[in-house]
Write an enzyme that holds these catalytic residues in place. Structure first.
Site, mmCIF file in Angstrom:
data_model
loop_
_atom_site.group_PDB
_atom_site.id
_atom_site.type_symbol
_atom_site.label_atom_id
_atom_site.label_comp_id
_atom_site.label_asym_id
_atom_site.label_seq_id
_atom_site.Cartn_x
_atom_site.Cartn_y
_atom_site.Cartn_z
ATOM 1 N N HIS A 203 0.831 -1.216 0.000
ATOM 2 C CA HIS A 203 0.000 0.000 0.000
ATOM 3 C C HIS A 203 0.861 1.259 0.000
ATOM 4 O O HIS A 203 2.032 1.238 0.390
ATOM 5 C CB HIS A 203 -0.940 -0.003 1.201
ATOM 6 C CG HIS A 203 -0.223 0.070 2.518
ATOM 7 N ND1 HIS A 203 0.283 1.241 3.031
ATOM 8 C CD2 HIS A 203 0.087 -0.890 3.413
ATOM 9 C CE1 HIS A 203 0.857 1.007 4.190
ATOM 10 N NE2 HIS A 203 0.762 -0.294 4.442
ATOM 11 N N GLU B 254 -2.216 -7.133 7.369
ATOM 12 C CA GLU B 254 -0.917 -6.926 8.016
ATOM 13 C C GLU B 254 -0.870 -7.662 9.346
ATOM 14 O O GLU B 254 -1.908 -7.951 9.949
ATOM 15 C CB GLU B 254 -0.654 -5.428 8.231
ATOM 16 C CG GLU B 254 0.707 -5.100 8.819
ATOM 17 C CD GLU B 254 1.896 -5.572 7.978
ATOM 18 O OE1 GLU B 254 2.049 -6.800 7.780
ATOM 19 O OE2 GLU B 254 2.697 -4.714 7.555
#
Length: 190
Positions: free
Chosen positions: A12, A86
């Site tokens: 990201h 994550e």
């Protein structure tokens, strides 16, 4: 190790907490203007490389999902997959890295190691991330674009490169980067 299909792996773009050096883990903060520009750049890289026919998968966390939407210039369907989230860092979520270092300096004695992620109170642990990312890869049936996070990206790439996942901290990782992985080789496209 299985032979996996070709993958394009994106981390990201920059978030407000990345800029502040805060741990995000399972929490989220929005992409910055620079992060949105990184995601659009990733889309241009993917268009130039050619990813037609690739399935798209993204972590359901906001920063990765928004990056996927901005990078997906072809309008492909994106599938959210929690196995791409994550690493959860428990009580460290939202804390500044400097605060964590001050509270537990012994975890940071080896400056090159990121093994301190295993010590987050209430956190997920690296082995759990390795197991869920391997399960994701084993379920793939064709080439894919994968939009994920820093630690998750590195562990995914270890699996794909035939490295022990514990060597994740030896791999480069940057925001707004696109990695092409094919036949146990990786190439940075951006």
């Amino acid at each position: 190790m299985s032979e996996y299909p070709d993958l394009l792996i994106l981390r990201h773009g920059e978030t407000t907490w990345n800029r502040e050096a805060r741990m995000q883990g399972a929490q989220d903060s929005p992409l910055t203007a620079a992060g949105r520009a990184q995601a659009r750049h990733q889309g241009a890289v993917l268009s130039a490389f050619g990813c037609e026919g690739h399935a798209w998968y993204a972590s359901p966390q906001g920063r990765a999902w928004q990056t996927a939407e901005l990078a997906n210039t072809q309008g492909a369907a994106i599938t959210a997959d929690a196995r791409l989230a994550e690493i959860a860092v428990g009580d460290w979520s939202g804390l500044l890295f400097d605060t964590i270092r001050a509270e537990a300096p012994h975890l940071f004695e080896d400056a090159d190691s990121l093994a301190w992620y295993d010590h987050a109170p209430g956190g997920e642990g690296l082995a759990a991330v390795a197991a869920r990312t391997l399960a994701f890869l084993d379920a793939l049936t064709g080439p894919a674009v994968v939009v994920t996070h820093g630690i998750t990206s590195r562990i995914l790439r270890c699996h794909l490169l035939g490295l022990p996942w514990s060597r994740f901290d030896t791999l480069q990782c940057g925001q707004g980067v696109v990695w092409h992985l094919s036949k146990r080789q990786q190439q940075r496209l951006s």
